[in-house]
Write a protein that holds these residues in place. Structure first.
Motif, mmCIF file in Angstrom:
data_model
loop_
_atom_site.group_PDB
_atom_site.id
_atom_site.type_symbol
_atom_site.label_atom_id
_atom_site.label_comp_id
_atom_site.label_asym_id
_atom_site.label_seq_id
_atom_site.Cartn_x
_atom_site.Cartn_y
_atom_site.Cartn_z
ATOM 1 N N GLU A 149 0.834 -1.186 0.000
ATOM 2 C CA GLU A 149 0.000 0.000 0.000
ATOM 3 C C GLU A 149 0.871 1.239 0.000
ATOM 4 O OE1 GLU A 149 -1.999 1.141 3.668
ATOM 5 O OE2 GLU A 149 -1.139 -0.628 4.653
ATOM 6 N N GLY A 150 0.296 2.350 -0.487
ATOM 7 C CA GLY A 150 1.037 3.592 -0.518
ATOM 8 C C GLY A 150 0.522 4.524 -1.593
ATOM 9 N N ALA A 151 1.288 5.572 -1.871
ATOM 10 C CA ALA A 151 0.910 6.554 -2.882
ATOM 11 C C ALA A 151 1.020 5.938 -4.271
ATOM 12 C CB ALA A 151 1.815 7.778 -2.777
ATOM 13 N N PRO A 152 0.151 6.336 -5.202
ATOM 14 C CA PRO A 152 0.179 5.758 -6.552
ATOM 15 C C PRO A 152 1.547 5.837 -7.220
ATOM 16 C CG PRO A 152 -1.840 6.992 -6.268
ATOM 17 C CD PRO A 152 -1.016 7.249 -5.039
ATOM 18 N N VAL A 153 2.241 6.961 -7.076
ATOM 19 C CA VAL A 153 3.524 7.113 -7.754
ATOM 20 C C VAL A 153 4.541 6.094 -7.262
ATOM 21 C CG1 VAL A 153 4.497 8.835 -6.163
ATOM 22 C CG2 VAL A 153 5.174 8.833 -8.592
ATOM 23 N N ASP A 154 4.361 5.622 -6.036
ATOM 24 C CA ASP A 154 5.270 4.613 -5.483
ATOM 25 C C ASP A 154 4.789 3.192 -5.774
ATOM 26 O OD1 ASP A 154 6.906 6.615 -4.275
ATOM 27 O OD2 ASP A 154 5.496 6.736 -2.595
ATOM 28 N N MET A 155 3.483 3.026 -5.928
ATOM 29 C CA MET A 155 2.911 1.691 -6.064
ATOM 30 C C MET A 155 2.869 1.194 -7.502
ATOM 31 S SD MET A 155 2.150 0.468 -3.068
ATOM 32 C CE MET A 155 3.743 1.200 -2.708
ATOM 33 N N VAL A 156 2.487 2.054 -8.431
ATOM 34 C CA VAL A 156 2.243 1.607 -9.806
ATOM 35 C C VAL A 156 3.570 1.569 -10.553
ATOM 36 C CG1 VAL A 156 0.961 2.008 -11.925
ATOM 37 C CG2 VAL A 156 -0.080 2.557 -9.713
ATOM 38 N N THR A 157 4.159 0.396 -10.590
ATOM 39 C CA THR A 157 5.461 0.175 -11.216
ATOM 40 C C THR A 157 5.404 -1.079 -12.069
ATOM 41 O OG1 THR A 157 6.266 -1.184 -9.377
ATOM 42 C CG2 THR A 157 6.632 1.211 -9.220
ATOM 43 N N GLY A 158 6.415 -1.248 -12.892
ATOM 44 C CA GLY A 158 6.508 -2.469 -13.677
ATOM 45 C C GLY A 158 6.567 -3.699 -12.787
ATOM 46 N N ALA A 159 7.244 -3.573 -11.638
ATOM 47 C CA ALA A 159 7.356 -4.702 -10.715
ATOM 48 C C ALA A 159 5.989 -5.089 -10.155
ATOM 49 C CB ALA A 159 8.311 -4.353 -9.577
ATOM 50 N N LEU A 160 5.164 -4.093 -9.822
ATOM 51 C CA LEU A 160 3.820 -4.386 -9.321
ATOM 52 C C LEU A 160 3.010 -5.117 -10.378
ATOM 53 C CD1 LEU A 160 1.555 -3.581 -7.033
ATOM 54 C CD2 LEU A 160 0.811 -2.039 -8.844
ATOM 55 N N LEU A 161 3.052 -4.626 -11.598
ATOM 56 C CA LEU A 161 2.267 -5.243 -12.662
ATOM 57 C C LEU A 161 2.693 -6.685 -12.896
ATOM 58 C CD1 LEU A 161 2.176 -2.254 -15.167
ATOM 59 C CD2 LEU A 161 0.367 -2.996 -13.620
ATOM 60 N N ALA A 162 3.990 -6.938 -12.818
ATOM 61 C CA ALA A 162 4.488 -8.299 -13.016
ATOM 62 C C ALA A 162 4.155 -9.190 -11.829
ATOM 63 C CB ALA A 162 5.997 -8.260 -13.246
ATOM 64 N N ASP A 163 4.405 -8.699 -10.603
ATOM 65 C CA ASP A 163 4.260 -9.529 -9.413
ATOM 66 C C ASP A 163 2.799 -9.781 -9.047
ATOM 67 O OD1 ASP A 163 7.007 -9.446 -9.299
ATOM 68 O OD2 ASP A 163 7.090 -7.966 -7.673
ATOM 69 N N VAL A 164 1.958 -8.759 -9.205
ATOM 70 C CA VAL A 164 0.575 -8.859 -8.728
ATOM 71 C C VAL A 164 -0.393 -9.193 -9.856
ATOM 72 C CG1 VAL A 164 -1.321 -7.591 -7.637
ATOM 73 C CG2 VAL A 164 1.029 -7.296 -6.803
ATOM 74 N N PHE A 165 -0.205 -8.553 -11.013
ATOM 75 C CA PHE A 165 -1.163 -8.715 -12.100
ATOM 76 C C PHE A 165 -0.693 -9.687 -13.185
ATOM 77 C CE2 PHE A 165 -2.228 -4.696 -10.137
ATOM 78 C CZ PHE A 165 -3.616 -4.709 -10.108
ATOM 79 N N GLY A 166 0.561 -10.114 -13.108
ATOM 80 C CA GLY A 166 1.057 -11.100 -14.056
ATOM 81 C C GLY A 166 1.166 -10.599 -15.469
ATOM 82 N N THR A 167 1.511 -9.321 -15.629
ATOM 83 C CA THR A 167 1.685 -8.752 -16.968
ATOM 84 C C THR A 167 2.963 -7.929 -16.993
ATOM 85 O OG1 THR A 167 0.675 -7.362 -18.670
ATOM 86 C CG2 THR A 167 0.294 -6.712 -16.398
ATOM 87 N N ASN A 168 3.572 -7.841 -18.179
ATOM 88 C CA ASN A 168 4.834 -7.104 -18.297
ATOM 89 C C ASN A 168 4.643 -5.728 -18.929
ATOM 90 O OD1 ASN A 168 4.238 -7.868 -20.879
ATOM 91 N ND2 ASN A 168 6.212 -8.846 -21.313
ATOM 92 N N ALA A 169 3.455 -5.142 -18.744
ATOM 93 C CA ALA A 169 3.195 -3.809 -19.298
ATOM 94 C C ALA A 169 4.146 -2.787 -18.693
ATOM 95 C CB ALA A 169 1.748 -3.404 -19.022
#
Length: 250
Positions: free
Chosen positions: A217-237
């Motif tokens: 959890e945290g501020a969007p600028v810190d949370m929304v990263t390539g690592a988040l998308l890969a680790d949580v959503f399973g996509t390499n966007a």
């Protein structure tokens, strides 16, 4: 603020939420995000007391949600669940008036009529006030339900996937309005969103769930990263940052 402590929830043999503990700040917009089946709506429904508490504790400004008096709780939390059933022969104004029930039990006073009028104005529905719900578009009807929630005049607005079935223009308009309510009226808005870009653009705080647990959890600028998308959503966007706002690239 909303404090969730050691919340667990299961259905049959399926564990839906596991030891969820999180504090949602008072003021601003907090978005619950995560992939399908992450537990977002289940967490939301426990905060809103739409699901029975199996274990754990949730408080809102110190009020224990589980044993709270229904009327007292409804003066603190206004809730719009994901599935809303409506009577087709209600007018928009009559629907919005239901938001005043916790305050007047159906016997509207002058202040209740004033709040209904203010809600219709805030959501751009004054011209539609006498229209029946079944004559409206899906987006207009959805906006009317959010206006009903706003008319309840609570510190907290809880909205479960309010952008469902809205086109991009209606979605942007609704999120901009919620942003204004948070900034100008001091509302605390907790919202379940599937669209990460809307969450990143309009929310102050993100709570990310995966497999029934709080992932981060945290501020969007810190949370929304390539690592988040890969680790949580399973996509390499890829993610681009414009100012302080991250955007997931198509």
């Amino acid at each position: 603020m909303i404090v969730v402590e050691n919340l667990n929830y299961s259905v049959a043999n399926a564990q839906i939420l596991t030891d969820v503990s999180v504090t949602l700040p008072k003021g601003g917009i907090t978005a619950l995000i995560g992939p399908n089946g992450a537990g977002k709506s289940s967490l939301f429904s426990h905060i809103a007391r739409l699901l029975p508490m199996q274990s754990g504790r949730i408080t809102v400004d110190g009020m224990d949600v589980a044993p709270a008096n229904r009327q007292e709780l409804s003066r603190k939390l206004a809730i719009l669940p994901q599935q809303v059933h409506f009577a087709t022969r209600l007018t928009v104004k009559e629907l919005v008036q239901f938001g005043r029930y916790p305050h007047c039990q159906g016997r509207l006073r002058a202040e209740d009529h004033e709040m209904v009028a203010a809600s219709l104005t805030a959501f751009g529905l004054t011209a539609l006030a006498d229209r029946f719900l079944d004559t409206l578009s899906g987006g207009q009807r959805h906006k009317a339900h959010v206006a009903m929630t706003y008319a309840q005049d609570t510190d907290y607005l809880l909205l479960d996937e309010p952008l469902n079935n809205l086109d991009i223009a209606a979605s942007r308009a609704l999120m901009a309005l919620l942003r204004r309510l948070a900034d100008e009226e001091g509302k605390t808005i907790v919202i379940v969103l599937h669209d990460i870009n809307f969450a990143a653009q309009y929310a102050d705080h993100l709570v990310v769930l995966k497999d029934g647990r709080i992932e981060r959890e945290g501020a969007p600028v810190d949370m929304v990263t390539g690592a988040l998308l890969a680790d949580v959503f399973g996509t390499n966007a890829q993610v681009a940052v414009v100012g302080d706002t991250p955007f997931v690239m198509p």
